[in-house]
Design a protein around this motif. Structure first.
Motif, PDB file in Angstrom:
ATOM      1  N   TYR A 119      -2.841 -47.840 -40.712  1.00  0.00           N
ATOM      2  CA  TYR A 119      -3.203 -49.044 -39.954  1.00  0.00           C
ATOM      3  C   TYR A 119      -4.543 -48.884 -39.253  1.00  0.00           C
ATOM      4  CZ  TYR A 119      -2.867 -52.856 -36.558  1.00  0.00           C
ATOM      5  OH  TYR A 119      -3.112 -53.976 -35.807  1.00  0.00           O
ATOM      6  N   LEU A 120      -5.349 -49.964 -39.297  1.00  0.00           N
ATOM      7  CA  LEU A 120      -6.631 -49.980 -38.604  1.00  0.00           C
ATOM      8  C   LEU A 120      -6.850 -51.360 -37.994  1.00  0.00           C
ATOM      9  CD1 LEU A 120      -9.452 -48.718 -37.958  1.00  0.00           C
ATOM     10  CD2 LEU A 120     -10.235 -49.694 -40.138  1.00  0.00           C
ATOM     11  N   PHE A 121      -7.191 -51.389 -36.723  1.00  0.00           N
ATOM     12  CA  PHE A 121      -7.580 -52.630 -36.054  1.00  0.00           C
ATOM     13  C   PHE A 121      -9.064 -52.546 -35.716  1.00  0.00           C
ATOM     14  CE2 PHE A 121      -7.821 -54.941 -31.807  1.00  0.00           C
ATOM     15  CZ  PHE A 121      -8.050 -56.176 -32.409  1.00  0.00           C
ATOM     16  N   LEU A 122      -9.853 -53.499 -36.211  1.00  0.00           N
ATOM     17  CA  LEU A 122     -11.304 -53.445 -36.038  1.00  0.00           C
ATOM     18  C   LEU A 122     -11.781 -54.089 -34.745  1.00  0.00           C
ATOM     19  CD1 LEU A 122     -12.733 -54.264 -39.591  1.00  0.00           C
ATOM     20  CD2 LEU A 122     -12.583 -52.039 -38.451  1.00  0.00           C
ATOM     21  N   TRP A 157     -19.087 -50.809 -40.114  1.00  0.00           N
ATOM     22  CA  TRP A 157     -19.251 -49.366 -40.263  1.00  0.00           C
ATOM     23  C   TRP A 157     -17.931 -48.633 -40.096  1.00  0.00           C
ATOM     24  CZ3 TRP A 157     -21.722 -45.914 -42.582  1.00  0.00           C
ATOM     25  CH2 TRP A 157     -21.809 -44.591 -42.138  1.00  0.00           C
ATOM     26  N   ARG A 158     -17.096 -49.058 -39.139  1.00  0.00           N
ATOM     27  CA  ARG A 158     -15.789 -48.417 -38.936  1.00  0.00           C
ATOM     28  C   ARG A 158     -14.887 -48.608 -40.160  1.00  0.00           C
ATOM     29  NH1 ARG A 158     -16.136 -50.789 -33.981  1.00  0.00           N
ATOM     30  NH2 ARG A 158     -14.418 -52.241 -34.391  1.00  0.00           N
ATOM     31  N   LEU A 159     -14.898 -49.802 -40.718  1.00  0.00           N
ATOM     32  CA  LEU A 159     -14.080 -50.047 -41.915  1.00  0.00           C
ATOM     33  C   LEU A 159     -14.608 -49.256 -43.103  1.00  0.00           C
ATOM     34  CD1 LEU A 159     -11.825 -51.478 -43.403  1.00  0.00           C
ATOM     35  CD2 LEU A 159     -13.331 -53.466 -43.697  1.00  0.00           C
ATOM     36  N   TYR A 160     -15.923 -49.210 -43.258  1.00  0.00           N
ATOM     37  CA  TYR A 160     -16.521 -48.445 -44.354  1.00  0.00           C
ATOM     38  C   TYR A 160     -16.118 -46.973 -44.274  1.00  0.00           C
ATOM     39  CZ  TYR A 160     -20.150 -46.214 -47.191  1.00  0.00           C
ATOM     40  OH  TYR A 160     -20.819 -45.445 -48.126  1.00  0.00           O
ATOM     41  N   LEU A 184     -15.914 -60.194 -45.146  1.00  0.00           N
ATOM     42  CA  LEU A 184     -16.040 -58.782 -44.766  1.00  0.00           C
ATOM     43  C   LEU A 184     -15.764 -57.883 -45.968  1.00  0.00           C
ATOM     44  CD1 LEU A 184     -16.358 -56.468 -42.755  1.00  0.00           C
ATOM     45  CD2 LEU A 184     -13.969 -56.822 -42.079  1.00  0.00           C
ATOM     46  N   ALA A 185     -14.757 -58.217 -46.763  1.00  0.00           N
ATOM     47  CA  ALA A 185     -14.426 -57.415 -47.939  1.00  0.00           C
ATOM     48  C   ALA A 185     -15.596 -57.369 -48.918  1.00  0.00           C
ATOM     49  CB  ALA A 185     -13.184 -57.990 -48.625  1.00  0.00           C
ATOM     50  N   THR A 186     -16.303 -58.484 -49.048  1.00  0.00           N
ATOM     51  CA  THR A 186     -17.466 -58.532 -49.936  1.00  0.00           C
ATOM     52  C   THR A 186     -18.572 -57.610 -49.433  1.00  0.00           C
ATOM     53  OG1 THR A 186     -16.969 -60.809 -50.595  1.00  0.00           O
ATOM     54  CG2 THR A 186     -19.201 -60.024 -50.974  1.00  0.00           C
ATOM     55  N   LEU A 187     -18.835 -57.641 -48.135  1.00  0.00           N
ATOM     56  CA  LEU A 187     -19.860 -56.759 -47.569  1.00  0.00           C
ATOM     57  C   LEU A 187     -19.531 -55.293 -47.832  1.00  0.00           C
ATOM     58  CD1 LEU A 187     -20.544 -58.458 -44.105  1.00  0.00           C
ATOM     59  CD2 LEU A 187     -21.869 -58.670 -46.210  1.00  0.00           C
ATOM     60  N   ILE A 188     -18.256 -54.928 -47.649  1.00  0.00           N
ATOM     61  CA  ILE A 188     -17.830 -53.541 -47.872  1.00  0.00           C
ATOM     62  C   ILE A 188     -17.965 -53.166 -49.343  1.00  0.00           C
ATOM     63  CG2 ILE A 188     -15.844 -51.980 -47.825  1.00  0.00           C
ATOM     64  CD1 ILE A 188     -17.013 -52.508 -45.072  1.00  0.00           C
TER      65      ILE A 188
END
Length: 356
Positions: A54-57, A69-72, A92-96
């Motif tokens: 689990y990750l909360f941005l 950057w945190r998600l990457y 956001l998914a596209t950017l990543i």
């Protein structure tokens, strides 16, 4: 295969429930199952399995460099191979994916206004869609729209599925046991609560011991204001009860008798599936894929949207005929367990992931 579900919030909405269901359900199907919430946590966080990464941005803007950057870094650290982005999280998914071209990107389209697709904004979505490896659409209208308007090569219709939550009733329900009607829908215009309230006014006139119970998030906007003003102006306060978002939805449904949806537009509403798993008789408007669940007059009653008289009469038909109510509930439950099962949906998802 390590798969990340990406969703903007964990408020109790349909797309949010689907993302959590997938993250939980895929634990035993893939090497690693993850869930990333971009903007806001909510009630559904309690239902995320502890085995899900689990990750909360806490993302604060459309382009939040720190959150990106945190998600990457999280994706690189966990060796995630597939992002399954739900609803507006596709940006956001596209950017990543641009930053990490080895990732595979699936977009899940939950658009709730499928009856009004000509009004749908699409410029940014069209651009991003060239990075999608696959699109899942929650109804056939959305599938056809994506195929004709977006740049993704493969699109498929994937029916939703629901799961029964293992919850104890903590909400104090009003009304008489055995005479409760429930509507599980956030207070949004396309859910058309005013149509339901007008229908219920007719129901209450003829069945004053029956009550209506509204469960869903109140966004405290103009639409919400109109809903509560109508309840007050029509003196329905002793018959209509609003509970907001609840953690014990499954238990609430089990304590009710008829489930209703009065929407102007839908995809394939998760609420109808949850009604069926709770063994409720159902009355709904004939929009989206509702007729794939309530069909042939065997599994419930369908009426035209924005027709409060037809909706009220259908509810009263269910009230007046206990045998009909029980037959509809039984057959709806059987249909959902066969045609909208978790096992079938997860197998389709995993098979699609492996095609990339």
């Amino acid at each position: 295969m390590r798969v990340l579900q990406l969703i903007d919030s964990l408020e109790a909405g349909g797309a949010e429930r689907v993302a959590v269901n997938y993250a939980n359900g895929l634990i035993s199907q893939v090497d690693g199952s993850y869930l990333c919430v971009t903007r806001a946590e909510g009630l559904l966080k309690a239902s995320v399995n502890k085995a899900v990464g689990y990750l909360f941005l806490n993302k604060k803007a459309t382009i939040d460099v720190s959150a990106i950057w945190r998600l990457y870094r999280f994706i690189k650290k966990e060796n995630i191979t597939v992002i399954h982005a739900h609803s507006s999280s596709y940006f956001l998914a596209t950017l990543i994916t641009i930053l990490n071209p080895k990732l595979k990107l699936v977009w899940h389209d939950h658009y709730g206004k499928s009856e009004f697709l000509e009004q749908r904004p699409k410029r940014i979505l069209q651009y991003c869609s060239k990075y999608f490896d696959h699109i899942f659409s929650v109804n056939s209208k959305l599938k056809d729209w994506a195929s004709s308007h977006l740049k993704t090569k493969t699109v498929s219709y994937l029916p939703n599925y629901a799961v029964v939550g293992d919850t104890v009733l903590s909400t104090r329900l009003k009304g008489t046991e055995g005479k409760r009607i429930v509507c599980l829908a956030n207070l949004r215009p396309q859910k058309d609560h005013l149509n339901l309230l007008k229908a219920f006014k007719l129901v209450a006139k003829n069945n004053p011991d029956w009550t209506l119970h509204l469960v869903g998030k109140d966004f405290e906007d103009d639409y919400s204001k109109h809903v509560f003003e109508y309840i007050k102006s029509e003196a329905l306060e002793d018959h209509v009860f609003f509970y907001g978002s609840c953690e014990d939805v499954s238990a609430i449904l089990l304590a009710c008798d008829i489930g209703v949806l009065s929407s102007q537009s839908e995809g394939l509403p998760l609420a109808l599936l949850e009604y069926g798993l709770a063994n409720l008789a159902v009355v709904a408007t004939n929009v989206g894929e509702c007729n794939q669940i309530i069909k042939n007059k065997n599994t419930g009653l369908l009426v035209s949207a924005e027709d409060s008289n037809a909706l009220g009469n259908a509810i009263m038909s269910s009230i007046d005929d206990l045998n009909l109510r029980r037959a509809h509930a039984k057959q709806l439950t059987q249909l959902i367990n066969t045609d909208f099962s978790e096992t079938r949906a997860l197998q389709t998802i995993v098979n699609t992931y492996t095609l990339f």
